[in-house]
Design a protein around this motif. Structure first.
Motif, PDB file in Angstrom:
ATOM      1  N   PHE A 287       0.705  -1.085  -0.130  1.00  0.00           N
ATOM      2  CA  PHE A 287      -0.111   0.012  -0.149  1.00  0.00           C
ATOM      3  C   PHE A 287       0.620   1.140  -0.029  1.00  0.00           C
ATOM      4  O   PHE A 287       0.689   2.756  -0.372  1.00  0.00           O
ATOM      5  CB  PHE A 287      -0.850   0.410   1.215  1.00  0.00           C
ATOM      6  N   PHE A 288       2.030   1.462   1.079  1.00  0.00           N
ATOM      7  CA  PHE A 288       2.933   2.177   0.727  1.00  0.00           C
ATOM      8  C   PHE A 288       3.318   2.881  -0.575  1.00  0.00           C
ATOM      9  O   PHE A 288       3.479   4.363  -0.835  1.00  0.00           O
ATOM     10  CB  PHE A 288       4.197   2.163   2.276  1.00  0.00           C
ATOM     11  N   PHE A 289       4.037   1.399  -1.370  1.00  0.00           N
ATOM     12  CA  PHE A 289       4.770   1.915  -2.527  1.00  0.00           C
ATOM     13  C   PHE A 289       3.651   2.541  -3.720  1.00  0.00           C
ATOM     14  O   PHE A 289       3.695   3.057  -4.827  1.00  0.00           O
ATOM     15  CB  PHE A 289       5.101   1.077  -2.990  1.00  0.00           C
ATOM     16  N   LEU A 290       2.471   2.193  -3.675  1.00  0.00           N
ATOM     17  CA  LEU A 290       1.142   1.989  -4.922  1.00  0.00           C
ATOM     18  C   LEU A 290       1.236   3.503  -4.246  1.00  0.00           C
ATOM     19  O   LEU A 290       0.914   4.382  -5.468  1.00  0.00           O
ATOM     20  CB  LEU A 290       0.171   0.806  -3.916  1.00  0.00           C
ATOM     21  N   LEU A 291       0.537   3.657  -2.953  1.00  0.00           N
ATOM     22  CA  LEU A 291       0.211   5.774  -2.470  1.00  0.00           C
ATOM     23  C   LEU A 291       1.364   6.497  -3.198  1.00  0.00           C
ATOM     24  O   LEU A 291       0.803   7.474  -3.768  1.00  0.00           O
ATOM     25  CB  LEU A 291      -0.119   5.995  -1.919  1.00  0.00           C
ATOM     26  N   LEU A 292       3.100   5.900  -3.029  1.00  0.00           N
ATOM     27  CA  LEU A 292       4.020   7.361  -3.830  1.00  0.00           C
ATOM     28  C   LEU A 292       4.262   7.049  -5.161  1.00  0.00           C
ATOM     29  O   LEU A 292       4.179   7.967  -5.546  1.00  0.00           O
ATOM     30  CB  LEU A 292       5.009   6.403  -2.690  1.00  0.00           C
ATOM     31  N   ALA A 293       3.639   6.039  -5.683  1.00  0.00           N
ATOM     32  CA  ALA A 293       3.416   5.837  -6.808  1.00  0.00           C
ATOM     33  C   ALA A 293       2.418   6.817  -7.766  1.00  0.00           C
ATOM     34  O   ALA A 293       2.477   7.539  -9.040  1.00  0.00           O
ATOM     35  CB  ALA A 293       3.474   4.800  -7.533  1.00  0.00           C
ATOM     36  N   PHE A 294       1.230   7.362  -6.854  1.00  0.00           N
ATOM     37  CA  PHE A 294       0.503   8.320  -7.266  1.00  0.00           C
ATOM     38  C   PHE A 294       0.623   9.356  -6.380  1.00  0.00           C
ATOM     39  O   PHE A 294      -0.040  10.212  -6.337  1.00  0.00           O
ATOM     40  CB  PHE A 294      -1.580   7.493  -6.791  1.00  0.00           C
ATOM     41  N   ARG A 295       2.090   9.955  -6.420  1.00  0.00           N
ATOM     42  CA  ARG A 295       2.481  10.835  -5.515  1.00  0.00           C
ATOM     43  C   ARG A 295       2.352  11.158  -4.500  1.00  0.00           C
ATOM     44  O   ARG A 295       2.371  12.638  -3.837  1.00  0.00           O
ATOM     45  CB  ARG A 295       2.104  12.237  -7.127  1.00  0.00           C
ATOM     46  N   LEU A 296       1.735  10.860  -3.464  1.00  0.00           N
ATOM     47  CA  LEU A 296       1.343  11.487  -2.308  1.00  0.00           C
ATOM     48  C   LEU A 296       2.829  11.467  -1.424  1.00  0.00           C
ATOM     49  O   LEU A 296       3.799  10.397  -1.520  1.00  0.00           O
ATOM     50  CB  LEU A 296       0.448  10.077  -1.376  1.00  0.00           C
ATOM     51  N   ARG A 297       3.000  12.051  -0.408  1.00  0.00           N
ATOM     52  CA  ARG A 297       4.255  12.223   0.068  1.00  0.00           C
ATOM     53  C   ARG A 297       4.295  10.782   1.191  1.00  0.00           C
ATOM     54  O   ARG A 297       3.258  10.816   0.988  1.00  0.00           O
ATOM     55  CB  ARG A 297       4.174  13.669   1.232  1.00  0.00           C
ATOM     56  N   ALA A 298       5.724  10.888   1.518  1.00  0.00           N
ATOM     57  CA  ALA A 298       5.996   9.568   2.109  1.00  0.00           C
ATOM     58  C   ALA A 298       5.333   9.658   3.581  1.00  0.00           C
ATOM     59  O   ALA A 298       4.379   8.664   4.321  1.00  0.00           O
ATOM     60  CB  ALA A 298       7.021   9.427   2.342  1.00  0.00           C
ATOM     61  N   ARG A 299       4.530  10.662   3.998  1.00  0.00           N
ATOM     62  CA  ARG A 299       3.570  10.902   5.497  1.00  0.00           C
ATOM     63  C   ARG A 299       2.420  10.246   5.479  1.00  0.00           C
ATOM     64  O   ARG A 299       1.618   9.696   6.143  1.00  0.00           O
ATOM     65  CB  ARG A 299       3.528  11.806   6.270  1.00  0.00           C
ATOM     66  N   SER A 300       1.935  11.101   4.162  1.00  0.00           N
ATOM     67  CA  SER A 300       0.276  10.817   4.505  1.00  0.00           C
ATOM     68  C   SER A 300       0.251   8.770   3.420  1.00  0.00           C
ATOM     69  O   SER A 300      -0.392   8.479   4.170  1.00  0.00           O
ATOM     70  CB  SER A 300      -0.001  11.471   3.028  1.00  0.00           C
ATOM     71  N   GLY A 301       1.214   8.751   2.469  1.00  0.00           N
ATOM     72  CA  GLY A 301       1.350   7.455   2.331  1.00  0.00           C
ATOM     73  C   GLY A 301       1.232   6.617   3.673  1.00  0.00           C
ATOM     74  O   GLY A 301       0.645   4.863   3.464  1.00  0.00           O
ATOM     75  N   PHE A 302       2.062   7.145   4.077  1.00  0.00           N
ATOM     76  CA  PHE A 302       2.559   5.505   5.392  1.00  0.00           C
ATOM     77  C   PHE A 302       1.755   5.472   6.289  1.00  0.00           C
ATOM     78  O   PHE A 302       1.321   4.842   7.123  1.00  0.00           O
ATOM     79  CB  PHE A 302       3.574   6.531   6.588  1.00  0.00           C
ATOM     80  N   LEU A 303       0.911   6.789   6.607  1.00  0.00           N
ATOM     81  CA  LEU A 303      -0.524   6.645   7.558  1.00  0.00           C
ATOM     82  C   LEU A 303      -1.864   6.065   7.309  1.00  0.00           C
ATOM     83  O   LEU A 303      -2.620   5.060   7.732  1.00  0.00           O
ATOM     84  CB  LEU A 303      -0.801   8.593   8.013  1.00  0.00           C
ATOM     85  N   SER A 304      -1.451   6.172   5.990  1.00  0.00           N
ATOM     86  CA  SER A 304      -2.649   5.903   5.040  1.00  0.00           C
ATOM     87  C   SER A 304      -3.180   4.008   4.938  1.00  0.00           C
ATOM     88  O   SER A 304      -3.465   3.765   4.988  1.00  0.00           O
ATOM     89  CB  SER A 304      -3.530   5.629   3.449  1.00  0.00           C
ATOM     90  N   ALA A 305      -1.512   3.841   4.468  1.00  0.00           N
ATOM     91  CA  ALA A 305      -0.655   2.224   4.615  1.00  0.00           C
ATOM     92  C   ALA A 305      -1.560   1.231   6.000  1.00  0.00           C
ATOM     93  O   ALA A 305      -1.155   0.226   5.910  1.00  0.00           O
ATOM     94  CB  ALA A 305       0.054   2.177   4.237  1.00  0.00           C
ATOM     95  N   LEU A 306      -0.506   2.372   7.086  1.00  0.00           N
ATOM     96  CA  LEU A 306      -0.468   1.690   8.370  1.00  0.00           C
ATOM     97  C   LEU A 306      -2.097   1.831   9.587  1.00  0.00           C
ATOM     98  O   LEU A 306      -2.714   0.527   9.520  1.00  0.00           O
ATOM     99  CB  LEU A 306       0.162   2.873   9.316  1.00  0.00           C
TER     100      LEU A 306
END
Length: 524
Positions: A287-306
């Motif tokens: 989830f983390f790397f997929l969300l980063l692939a859609f240009r989210l910042r690391a913080r948003s990607g991390f919190l969403s993925a967690l």
């Protein structure tokens, strides 16, 4: 009645589990296993009755109805939500299905259904975690909820295909249901705010949606979801969802009790749960790397993925239709994932801050438009949080010549304010990257009007850390929180209800002083 004993067991174990910071449904599953163990070691006949099974089904229907109430197109029509959910589902099934097939020696169809069940994340757990931290409307919270809704829709499609029901010719009536939306809106308006509102929700979810769809050969689960979705755009949809939340939770107790009472787990079920627990981190990493692939910042990607790193009660619902013999292993897997996910999400912000430097290295050069750092330019008064309080403060100060800017962590709300002519932009006060990129050369005063205490404390600390010497004022409901806000750096923190009372009294004294109206109680 045996149901009274079951409810007692569920309450006691649910309370014990809640006291250690875990979702009560883990306790409900445990209660079912305890009852099953008692039945196997004694001569007592303890088994799920028709009443319990009916309650369990009602809980599932109410869960789907409340999911439908959140099913707004704007919450899911975005690349990160649609792309992230579909890609994660496809990759998970492509990886998990062969693994399950090789490890458990099952058929390909069973392996695929197990992979599908494990691909979903828990709507109940994620929503509760985000709501407890007041992050449902934050950017990462909305991304997580949008992905969960997409997963719920996928689960519903799988359930419908697995059930294999053949609809009757009357099923074509479903295509005319949108014509009923004005009537449903009027009924919702007329229901008030008390018991009639709850009864309307039960009527639509269980009777019209559930039994109505079954009568024409369609899934009752589909009916509950559709009738919820038909009300999603009503202004009071969120109120209806909240009013049904506790009712739905009570009925879902029956669902988890029923699973536990299905029998104690054997060694194979425990082995399956252990393996599922070991591969759980892979779900979050993907989830983390997929969300980063859609240009989210690391913080948003991390919190969403967690928030999405867990297994879902929807997986159990799918299994109850397609793989009933795998309910117990999947139930234990869900419980194990909750044991891991709940405490991690409680400390998610601290965990990210600790590893922010390492995680941010995976960010792309281009960022999501909702997450660009901003400059405040010549703004002199900054209002953080544009809910009712922040909006009232903005409109009051708009008559002055002060250059105003409002910030809000909900991009949709920020756009609504912009359409109304207010100078409001998206920003999340709890995002460290926001403060790192913030330029505020002319700001003299800051109003902290966010809804949660944590956001106010972070904002006050960060403003002072950045060297801001101006005036910071906030509001809160409680005296102890006001003290914390002042200690964090605010000049003043007023009690909301006290200030409301003062404002109301000032209207009376102003009118009395002008001679336009006598004080209440004065003689004619």
């Amino acid at each position: 009645m045996p149901e009274a004993i079951w409810i007692t067991f569920a309450f006691v174990l649910g309370l014990l589990v809640k006291m250690v910071g875990l979702p009560p449904l883990v306790g409900y599953l445990a209660a079912g296993f305890v009852l099953s163990g008692i039945a196997e070691t004694t001569s007592l006949a303890i088994e799920a009755t028709g009443v319990l099974q009916h309650i369990a089904h009602l809980g599932v229907l109410l869960l789907l109805f409340t999911v439908g109430l959140k099913l707004k197109l704007r919450s899911i029509v975005s690349p990160e939500v649609i792309g992230g959910s579909l890609l994660h589902f496809a990759i998970t099934c492509a990886v998990f299905a062969p693994g399950v097939y090789l490890l458990l020696d099952v058929s390909w169809s069973t392996a695929l259904m197990l992979a599908i069940a494990l691909s979903f994340s828990s709507t109940v757990l994620a929503a509760k975690v985000l709501e407890s931290k007041r992050e449902l409307r934050a950017f990462h919270g909305r991304v997580a909820i949008g992905i969960l809704i997409m997963q719920d829709l996928i689960a519903l499609v799988v359930m419908s295909l697995a059930a294999g029901k053949t609809p009757s010719q009357w099923a074509l009536i479903v295509f005319g249901l949108p014509l009923l939306r004005p009537l449903l809106f009027r009924l919702l308006d007329a229901s008030g705010h008390d018991e009639l509102l709850v009864l309307l929700g039960l009527l639509l979810a269980l009777v019209v949606g559930g039994l109505g769809f079954e009568a024409v050969g369609l899934s009752s689960e589909l009916g509950a979801l559709i009738f919820g979705a038909m009300l999603a755009n009503h202004p009071r949809a969120q109120e209806l969802s909240k009013s049904l939340w506790s009712v739905k939770e009570v009925f879902l107790v029956g669902f988890f009790l029923q699973i536990g009472m299905g029998g104690l787990p054997d060694s194979d079920a425990l082995l399956f749960a252990v393996i599922a627990g070991l591969v759980l981190p892979l779900k979050g990493i993907l989830f983390f790397f997929l969300l980063l692939a859609f240009r989210l910042r690391a913080r948003s990607g991390f919190l969403s993925a967690l928030a999405l790193t867990n297994y879902s009660e929807f997986g159990l619902i799918v299994a109850s239709v397609a793989l009933p013999e795998w309910l117990v292993p999947l139930a234990i897997s869900v419980s194990v994932s909750f044991l891991v996910s709940a405490p991690l999400n409680r400390f998610s912000h601290g965990i990210y801050e600790r590893y922010a430097r390492n995680l941010s290295r995976f960010e792309g050069r281009k960022h999501h438009p909702d997450e660009q750092p901003i400059s405040l330019g010549d703004t002199r008064v900054l209002i953080m949080g544009m809910g009712r309080t922040g909006t009232a403060a903005y409109d009051w100060l708009a008559d002055d010549e002060a250059r105003l800017m409002g910030l809000d962590s909900d991009p949709a709300k920020a756009r609504q304010h912009q359409k109304a002519g207010r100078n409001v932009v998206f920003a999340d006060a709890e995002d460290a990257s926001f403060w790192n990129g913030l330029h505020m050369p002319a700001v003299q005063s800051v109003i902290l009007a966010m809804g949660d205490i944590e956001g106010k404390l972070i904002a006050a600390r960060m403003l002072r850390k950045l060297g801001f010497k101006g005036y910071i004022v906030a509001h809160t409901m409680y005296e102890d929180e006001a003290k914390q806000i002042r200690e964090a750096g605010a000049d003043e923190a007023y009690l909301t209800m006290s200030e409301t009372g003062v404002a109301l009294a000032s209207h009376i004294t102003d009118r009395s002083a002008s001679g336009s109206a006598p004080l209440a109680g004065a003689a004619d």
